[in-house]
Design an enzyme around this catalytic site. Structure first.
Site, PDB file in Angstrom:
ATOM      1  N   ASP A   1      -7.348   9.590  -4.238  1.00 11.17           N
ATOM      2  CA  ASP A   1      -6.523   8.640  -3.499  1.00 11.17           C
ATOM      3  C   ASP A   1      -5.275   8.404  -4.338  1.00 11.17           C
ATOM      4  O   ASP A   1      -5.228   8.731  -5.524  1.00 11.17           O
ATOM      5  CB  ASP A   1      -7.284   7.328  -3.258  1.00 11.17           C
ATOM      6  N   ASN A   2      -4.253   7.831  -3.691  1.00 14.58           N
ATOM      7  CA  ASN A   2      -3.023   7.489  -4.405  1.00 14.58           C
ATOM      8  C   ASN A   2      -2.441   8.673  -5.164  1.00 14.58           C
ATOM      9  O   ASN A   2      -2.063   8.577  -6.330  1.00 14.58           O
ATOM     10  CB  ASN A   2      -3.269   6.303  -5.344  1.00 14.58           C
TER      11      ASN A   2
ATOM     12  N   CYS B   1       0.841  -1.190   0.000  1.00 18.86           N
ATOM     13  CA  CYS B   1       0.000   0.000   0.000  1.00 18.86           C
ATOM     14  C   CYS B   1       0.877   1.240   0.000  1.00 18.86           C
ATOM     15  O   CYS B   1       1.926   1.278   0.663  1.00 18.86           O
ATOM     16  CB  CYS B   1      -0.901  -0.022   1.230  1.00 18.86           C
TER      17      CYS B   1
END
Length: 892
Positions: A274-275, A139
């Site tokens: 996100d990311n 992650c």
């Protein structure tokens, strides 16, 4: 090239794996998934059918499930991670896929391709070469807890175990794309992946890769159905998912249903939100408020960066020095850990420092992935496991440095850094970001030199502990007022410049947001936080929580706890301009007088009613009753069964509790739904906002309610509010009395029904009031979202006109022809069921004109609901209809 099909060591490895994981378990059937011993935390969640390992560290309360294994268990498991310990990142409920649905699963491939197709999993097996690859998924939030200690990011507290490795079985995406033949040219095209988690608020999870990279077989992107010789588990994408080796875990989409070739990148919500690594100057609050940061293509994450961590010594581990140093042989200790990098790049060097970075020593590295390069293996179930010609590195490696005990006895810290073949190296300094991603500064373990039972020992301390567990040298240093970004290890050494730097006090991002203005020293008291006095008078109208929140704290000896519980760092910074001086302790306080909490002698009711405007009072949870799919009534017992609550009609209370999972104190204002004449308890109607894709942490307060068990206590303070219905047309609003109010328009959205219901009950249950007429407009998403429906229907049966209820608002607009008795109720839904008798859509001017009383001196409108409904629809709509909202609109 002739394949080396025989190699004794790897044959043994593969045979052992095959024996431990029977190939038959690759069959797509949930019969292989245990259905017993569901964790207690999952019992009342949508994931109540999934069995999970009880030792996993949960990061988002009960739901959704986001977890990592304890670091020592993950490392002890070795190269391949057991599925039960494989980290999990879920944005919502796991789609329920039984054997029948799995057998009928279809993957649609469409868009800018010559051949649009749908494949079953059997089709994929038959049309393309089945392959197995060892891949480490990591992650992007790995080690985020360290960033959260410095300053809270938008994410939860991942530790250093948010990575796992498995043998994934499936087909290469490159082969599938070759079959469907994307239109040329390949440049400026993207491959978009979408999952089946369609219940997320902003649509299913999806993301994309460029077509050029997706078509490159060396990138190793796969469509997989097998994991460590079994079917994928539900948490890991059963029955089908993508695996994107060397890239952040968020690029691997679970429960895969669609692949689209497009000339634009994915437009899925979490592809943008996100990311992404935002600039370090952007605060968490800015990231929430200023959405443009998330759309900057330069912030997009793909490849993992180089990273490493120390597993041994573990946190709290102890080494006895006296005993080891007395041995005739040279005593030593093996320092061990992991390292990985992204983009297929190999970790080439791992270095250890025992003198706080002044010098470095080379560790030994073991690459278990290389065993798979020595032999090609084929089987019916794994397909081809062949890395003999693949040079990319998609897995973690393990390193070891053997330090003498004498070396350790002279050291104050162990530091590790790794380098990959692209010369990417872990930096000394942290790059803090609001998203809390890609943290890879040096991993440091503090060494404490202590004496225990007359024995010299070394005690080791990791930087943080995952989740909400306190501990670690970063928290310890920050709590001491020093800067964890410049850590202090051991006693200061003369002439050591590094130590001098490490002893800088907290500053920059590590320092809690300043709430004081050093230029101000006037003495004036309105409310007090941390001994400083603030004048919030000029902020009453702008305060997001309403003026009541400030008035309730005014004049208190200390409002620190209340303020800290509900304000972010940015809000604390804004407080600076309202700072007017320091609180001067009075004589009674300086002498330790503790009688300030006693009720005043001239207020005999203070000890009778439960509520107190100046003091928090605890009440115990005695029951929880469901009223809809996401709303519950929480009943709390007062101090005695006969005690009145003491809440005027139209007023509300502050409620505060301490979150069980985070330890954070949070508070919000609520209007109880207890009947006015009830005694001994207080009822709160709570609509739960649990963690989801849009809000991974959920609503702080409602998640706190969800964590409560019968017997737990919360605290109440009040009453507060600018409006009071005193009965028979008499009101008090903003401390100004008004009389002759005979028409009350009532508008609510969702859980905003609570103050409206309070007024409804008071008027309709008042035997002395037969003239006040009520006009209710209730807005919700779906019919099941209508709260207190049964009570509203009962009140309507007793006081309303059935013609008005069933005719729809268009009929109600017909020149006042509909008979109105005391109560008129109307609903509008944004997602109505078939044959819905009321209105559809959001509140608009037509509804307000037809369903509210006309503007008049004897009419007022009360509203409670979302800010968008109030500010974008109700206020401007009433103004267009001739209402003076400054005199006639009450916003709860």
């Amino acid at each position: 090239m002739e394949k080396p099909w025989k190699y004794p060591l790897l044959v043994v490895v593969v045979v052992v794996v095959a024996l431990l994981v029977p190939p038959a378990m690759l069959l797509l059937s949930l019969s292989t998934l245990p259905r017993i011993n569901v964790d207690e935390a999952d019992v009342n969640t949508p994931d109540k059918w999934i069995r999970r390992h009880p030792s996993m560290v949960r990061h988002t309360g009960k739901h959704p499930f986001n977890s990592e294994a304890p670091f020592d268990k993950l490392f002890a498991a070795g190269f391949l991670t057991p599925t039960s310990l494989f980290y999990v990142r879920n944005h919502g409920a796991v789609p329920y896929v039984d054997a029948d649905r799995a057998a009928n699963w279809r993957l649609r491939i469409h868009g800018l391709v010559e051949r649009e197709v749908e494949f079953s999993i059997d089709d994929l097996k038959e049309k393309f070469q089945v392959v197995t690859l060892p891949v480490t998924l990591a992650c992007a939030g790995n080690r985020r807890k360290e960033q959260n200690v410095v300053q809270k990011t938008l994410g939860f507290n991942w530790g250093p175990a948010v990575l796992s490795t498995a043998l994934f079985t499936g087909v290469y995406l490159a082969d599938v794309l070759k079959y469907v033949r994307p239109f040329r040219p390949m440049t400026n095209k993207h491959v978009i992946f979408e999952g089946a988690d369609t219940d997320l608020p902003n649509g299913p999870y999806g993301t994309s890769q460029t077509l050029r990279e997706a078509s490159d077989i060396e990138k190793g992107i796969m469509i997989v159905w097998g994991m460590n010789g079994k079917a994928l588990s539900p948490d890991h994408g059963f029955p089908l998912r993508t695996i994107t080796p060397g890239r952040v875990g968020g690029r691997s989409v679970k429960w895969l249903t669609s692949i689209e070739v497009s000339d634009t990148e994915s437009q899925h919500h979490l592809h943008f939100f996100d990311n992404r690594v935002l600039p370090t100057q952007v605060t968490a609050q800015q990231a929430r408020d200023e959405k443009h940061w998330w759309y900057n293509k330069n912030s997009l994450l793909n490849d993992l960066n180089v990273n490493s961590a120390i597993a041994h010594p573990s946190h709290g581990e102890i080494v006895q020095l006296s005993k080891l140093l007395s041995l005739q042989t040279v005593a030593s200790y093996d320092i061990r850990g992991y390292a990985y990098s992204g983009g297929g790049r190999r970790v080439t060097r791992v270095e250890i420092s025992l003198d706080q970075g002044s010098s470095w020593k080379i560790s030994d590295i073991v690459y278990p992935e290389d065993l798979y390069r020595m032999v090609a293996f084929e089987s019916k179930f794994y397909g081809t496991l062949d890395l003999t010609e693949r040079e990319t590195s998609f897995c973690w490696c393990f390193w070891k440095y053997t330090a003498s005990i004498e070396e350790l006895s002279k050291s104050d810290a162990i530091i590790v850094r790794a380098m990959d073949e692209g010369l990417g190296i872990q930096p000394q300094d942290m790059y803090w970001t609001a998203s809390g991603l890609m943290n890879n500064w040096w991993f440091r373990i503090a060494i404490h030199h202590e004496v225990k039972d007359d024995v010299d020992i070394l005690r080791f301390e990791h930087p943080t502990l995952p989740g909400v567990t306190p501990g670690g040298w970063m928290e310890r240093i920050k709590n001491a007022g020093l800067n964890p970004l410049r850590p202090e290890f051991g006693a200061p050494k003369q002439g050591n410049n590094h130590d001098a730097v490490s002893r800088r006090p907290l500053q920059e991002k590590c320092e809690p947001a300043s709430m004081t203005d050093p230029e101000v020293n006037r003495e004036k008291a309105l409310f007090v936080v941390d001994g400083n006095v603030y004048d919030g008078t000029n902020f009453l109208e702008e305060h997001p929580g309403g003026a009541d929140s400030i008035w309730l704290a005014s004049g208190e000896a200390d409002a620190t706890e209340d303020f800290i519980a509900i304000h972010s760092d940015d809000a604390r910074t804004k407080l600076k301009k309202f700072h007017i001086g320091r609180l001067q302790a009075n004589e009674a306080e300086s002498q330790g007088d503790d009688t300030t909490d006693a009720p005043p002698d001239d207020d005999p009711s203070a000890s009778v009613v439960f509520l107190d405007r100046r003091k928090w009072k605890a009440a115990r949870l005695v029951g929880v009753t469901g009223v809809s799919h996401d709303s519950f009534i929480y009943r709390f017992a007062l101090e005695s069964p006969e005690q009145p609550l003491g809440l005027p009609v139209g007023q509300h209370v502050f409620v505060r509790l301490r979150r069980k999972t985070t330890g954070e104190m949070v508070q919000r204002a609520y209007t109880p739904v207890s009947q006015q004449d009830e005694h001994g308890h207080i009822d709160l109607l709570i609509k739960l906002y649990l963690p989801c894709v849009a809000f991974p942490l959920g609503g702080k307060m409602t998640v706190g309610f969800h964590e409560l068990l019968v017997g737990d206590t919360v605290e109440f303070k009040g009453p507060l509010g600018s409006f009071v219905w005193e009965g028979k047309g008499n009101v008090r609003w903003k401390d100004v009395p008004r009389s002759g109010i005979r028409h009350l328009g009532l508008i609510c959205g969702g859980s905003g029904i609570t103050p409206i219901l309070q007024v409804l009950r008071s008027v309709l249950h008042d035997e002395d009031d037969s003239e006040t007429r009520l006009y209710l407009l209730d807005a919700n998403k779906t019919e099941s979202d209508i709260l207190c429906r049964e009570e509203l229907d009962t009140l309507y049966e007793q006081h309303g006109d059935k013609k008005a209820q069933t005719s729809g608002y268009a009929a109600a607009a017909g020149g006042g022809q509909v008979l109105l008795q005391r109560l008129k109720i109307h609903h509008t839904l944004s997602r109505p069921p078939p044959e819905w008798a009321f209105s559809t859509g959001r509140i608009d001017d037509g509804m307000l004109e037809a369903l509210m009383p006309p503007p008049a001196d004897d009419a007022m409108v009360l509203v409670c609901g979302p800010d968008g409904m109030i500010n974008d629809a109700v206020k401007p709509g009433l103004e267009r209809l001739g209402w003076d909202v400054s005199k006639a609109l009450v916003v709860f």
